[in-house]
Write an enzyme that holds these catalytic residues in place. Structure first.
Site, PDB file in Angstrom:
ATOM      1  N   ASP A   1       0.847  -1.184   0.000  1.00 19.77           N
ATOM      2  CA  ASP A   1       0.000   0.000   0.000  1.00 19.77           C
ATOM      3  C   ASP A   1       0.891   1.245   0.000  1.00 19.77           C
ATOM      4  O   ASP A   1       1.902   1.307   0.717  1.00 19.77           O
ATOM      5  CB  ASP A   1      -0.905  -0.010   1.247  1.00 19.77           C
ATOM      6  CG  ASP A   1      -2.039   0.992   1.148  1.00 19.77           C
ATOM      7  OD1 ASP A   1      -3.201   0.548   1.065  1.00 19.77           O
ATOM      8  OD2 ASP A   1      -1.765   2.211   1.153  1.00 19.77           O
TER       9      ASP A   1
ATOM     10  N   ASN B   1     -12.911  -2.714   2.537  1.00 19.07           N
ATOM     11  CA  ASN B   1     -13.798  -1.568   2.675  1.00 19.07           C
ATOM     12  C   ASN B   1     -14.816  -1.572   1.534  1.00 19.07           C
ATOM     13  O   ASN B   1     -14.482  -1.922   0.396  1.00 19.07           O
ATOM     14  CB  ASN B   1     -12.995  -0.264   2.660  1.00 19.07           C
ATOM     15  CG  ASN B   1     -12.128  -0.113   3.896  1.00 19.07           C
ATOM     16  OD1 ASN B   1     -12.547  -0.476   4.994  1.00 19.07           O
ATOM     17  ND2 ASN B   1     -10.915   0.388   3.735  1.00 19.07           N
TER      18      ASN B   1
ATOM     19  N   SER C   1     -11.770   4.043  -1.345  1.00 23.43           N
ATOM     20  CA  SER C   1     -11.341   5.120  -2.238  1.00 23.43           C
ATOM     21  C   SER C   1     -10.986   4.630  -3.637  1.00 23.43           C
ATOM     22  O   SER C   1     -10.899   5.435  -4.560  1.00 23.43           O
ATOM     23  CB  SER C   1     -10.148   5.862  -1.624  1.00 23.43           C
ATOM     24  OG  SER C   1      -9.066   4.981  -1.442  1.00 23.43           O
TER      25      SER C   1
ATOM     26  N   HIS D   1     -10.337  -4.940  -3.169  1.00 28.61           N
ATOM     27  CA  HIS D   1      -9.003  -5.148  -2.593  1.00 28.61           C
ATOM     28  C   HIS D   1      -9.115  -5.564  -1.148  1.00 28.61           C
ATOM     29  O   HIS D   1      -9.972  -5.092  -0.402  1.00 28.61           O
ATOM     30  CB  HIS D   1      -8.100  -3.918  -2.748  1.00 28.61           C
ATOM     31  CG  HIS D   1      -8.725  -2.625  -2.338  1.00 28.61           C
ATOM     32  ND1 HIS D   1      -9.631  -1.949  -3.125  1.00 28.61           N
ATOM     33  CD2 HIS D   1      -8.574  -1.859  -1.218  1.00 28.61           C
ATOM     34  CE1 HIS D   1     -10.003  -0.837  -2.510  1.00 28.61           C
ATOM     35  NE2 HIS D   1      -9.381  -0.764  -1.330  1.00 28.61           N
TER      36      HIS D   1
ATOM     37  N   HIS E   1      -7.090  -5.584   2.293  1.00 33.02           N
ATOM     38  CA  HIS E   1      -5.943  -5.034   3.004  1.00 33.02           C
ATOM     39  C   HIS E   1      -5.388  -6.123   3.926  1.00 33.02           C
ATOM     40  O   HIS E   1      -6.155  -6.747   4.683  1.00 33.02           O
ATOM     41  CB  HIS E   1      -6.358  -3.856   3.903  1.00 33.02           C
ATOM     42  CG  HIS E   1      -6.845  -2.641   3.178  1.00 33.02           C
ATOM     43  ND1 HIS E   1      -6.053  -1.524   2.976  1.00 33.02           N
ATOM     44  CD2 HIS E   1      -8.042  -2.348   2.614  1.00 33.02           C
ATOM     45  CE1 HIS E   1      -6.752  -0.591   2.340  1.00 33.02           C
ATOM     46  NE2 HIS E   1      -7.960  -1.068   2.116  1.00 33.02           N
TER      47      HIS E   1
HETATM   48  P1  DGP Z   1      -9.489   1.819   0.404  1.00 32.73           P
HETATM   49  O1  DGP Z   1      -9.596   2.972   1.322  1.00 32.73           O
HETATM   50  O2  DGP Z   1     -10.003   0.531   1.075  1.00 32.73           O
HETATM   51  O3  DGP Z   1     -10.136   2.048  -0.938  1.00 32.73           O
HETATM   52  O4  DGP Z   1      -7.957   1.579   0.189  1.00 32.73           O
HETATM   53  C1  DGP Z   1      -7.253   2.008  -0.942  1.00 32.73           C
HETATM   54  C2  DGP Z   1      -5.802   1.930  -0.599  1.00 32.73           C
HETATM   55  O5  DGP Z   1      -5.079   2.038  -1.789  1.00 32.73           O
HETATM   56  C3  DGP Z   1      -5.299   3.018   0.323  1.00 32.73           C
HETATM   57  O6  DGP Z   1      -4.827   2.421   1.539  1.00 32.73           O
HETATM   58  C4  DGP Z   1      -4.148   3.684  -0.406  1.00 32.73           C
HETATM   59  C5  DGP Z   1      -3.872   2.718  -1.519  1.00 32.73           C
HETATM   60  N1  DGP Z   1      -3.475   3.322  -2.774  1.00 32.73           N
HETATM   61  C6  DGP Z   1      -4.157   4.292  -3.454  1.00 32.73           C
HETATM   62  N2  DGP Z   1      -3.518   4.577  -4.595  1.00 32.73           N
HETATM   63  C7  DGP Z   1      -2.444   3.748  -4.654  1.00 32.73           C
HETATM   64  C8  DGP Z   1      -1.406   3.564  -5.607  1.00 32.73           C
HETATM   65  O7  DGP Z   1      -1.354   4.200  -6.661  1.00 32.73           O
HETATM   66  N3  DGP Z   1      -0.465   2.621  -5.333  1.00 32.73           N
HETATM   67  C9  DGP Z   1      -0.495   1.884  -4.170  1.00 32.73           C
HETATM   68  N4  DGP Z   1       0.491   0.990  -3.990  1.00 32.73           N
HETATM   69  N5  DGP Z   1      -1.464   2.030  -3.252  1.00 32.73           N
HETATM   70  C10 DGP Z   1      -2.417   2.966  -3.493  1.00 32.73           C
END
Ligand code: DGP
Length: 120
Positions: free
Chosen positions: A34, A93, A101, A106, A108
């Site tokens: 992440d 989520n 977001s 996904h 976590h």
């Molecule tokens: P959520 O809030 O459950 O939708 O989590 C989305 C997650 O994705 C958040 O913890 C940050 C991560 N994230 C967002 N954009 C990117 C990206 O471009 N690369 C990576 N590695 N993670 C990202």
């Protein structure tokens, strides 16, 4: 043939079009770090083919959720948080109230420290 959506961030990461820090992969799933880690271990496990969220999973792609959990188990082993005295949290989520977001399913994988409960 994996179906990617050209305007989906995680589809573009899964296909390698956008860079990530990979941790593991299987035929159907991909795990990468992440970008905004909330714990010492914070890995996202995603289906390679687009699924929007846990709320849109259907009979057709329900098996993918099991694949995500299997790959999360491997991630935990790779990261050294699978021992009896350790542990980890798996979070999916869904929607605005849960702060989803990125609209690509996904999981976590969070660990590497004692995680509080309830999460807040
Ligand atoms: P959520 O809030 O459950 O939708 O989590 C989305 C997650 O994705 C958040 O913890 C940050 C991560 N994230 C967002 N954009 C990117 C990206 O471009 N690369 C990576 N590695 N993670 C990202």
């Amino acid at each position: 043939m994996v179906e990617h959506m050209s305007d989906c961030l995680f589809c573009r990461i899964a296909s390698g079009e956008l860079p990530s820090t990979p941790v593991a992969e299987s035929e159907l799933a991909f795990a990468f770090r992440d970008a905004a880690p909330q714990a010492p271990v914070h890995v996202l496990v995603i289906p390679k083919a687009h699924v929007t969220s846990a709320h849109t999973v259907s009979d057709v792609d329900a098996h993918v959720v099991g694949e995500l959990v299997l790959l999360a188990q491997r991630v935990a082993a790779i990261e050294g948080i699978d021992g009896e005295d350790r542990g980890y949290r798996l979070v999916m989520n869904v929607g605005a109230d849960a702060n989803m977001s990125v609209p690509h399913l996904h999981l976590h994988v969070l660990g590497g420290r004692a995680l509080g409960w309830p999460p807040g």
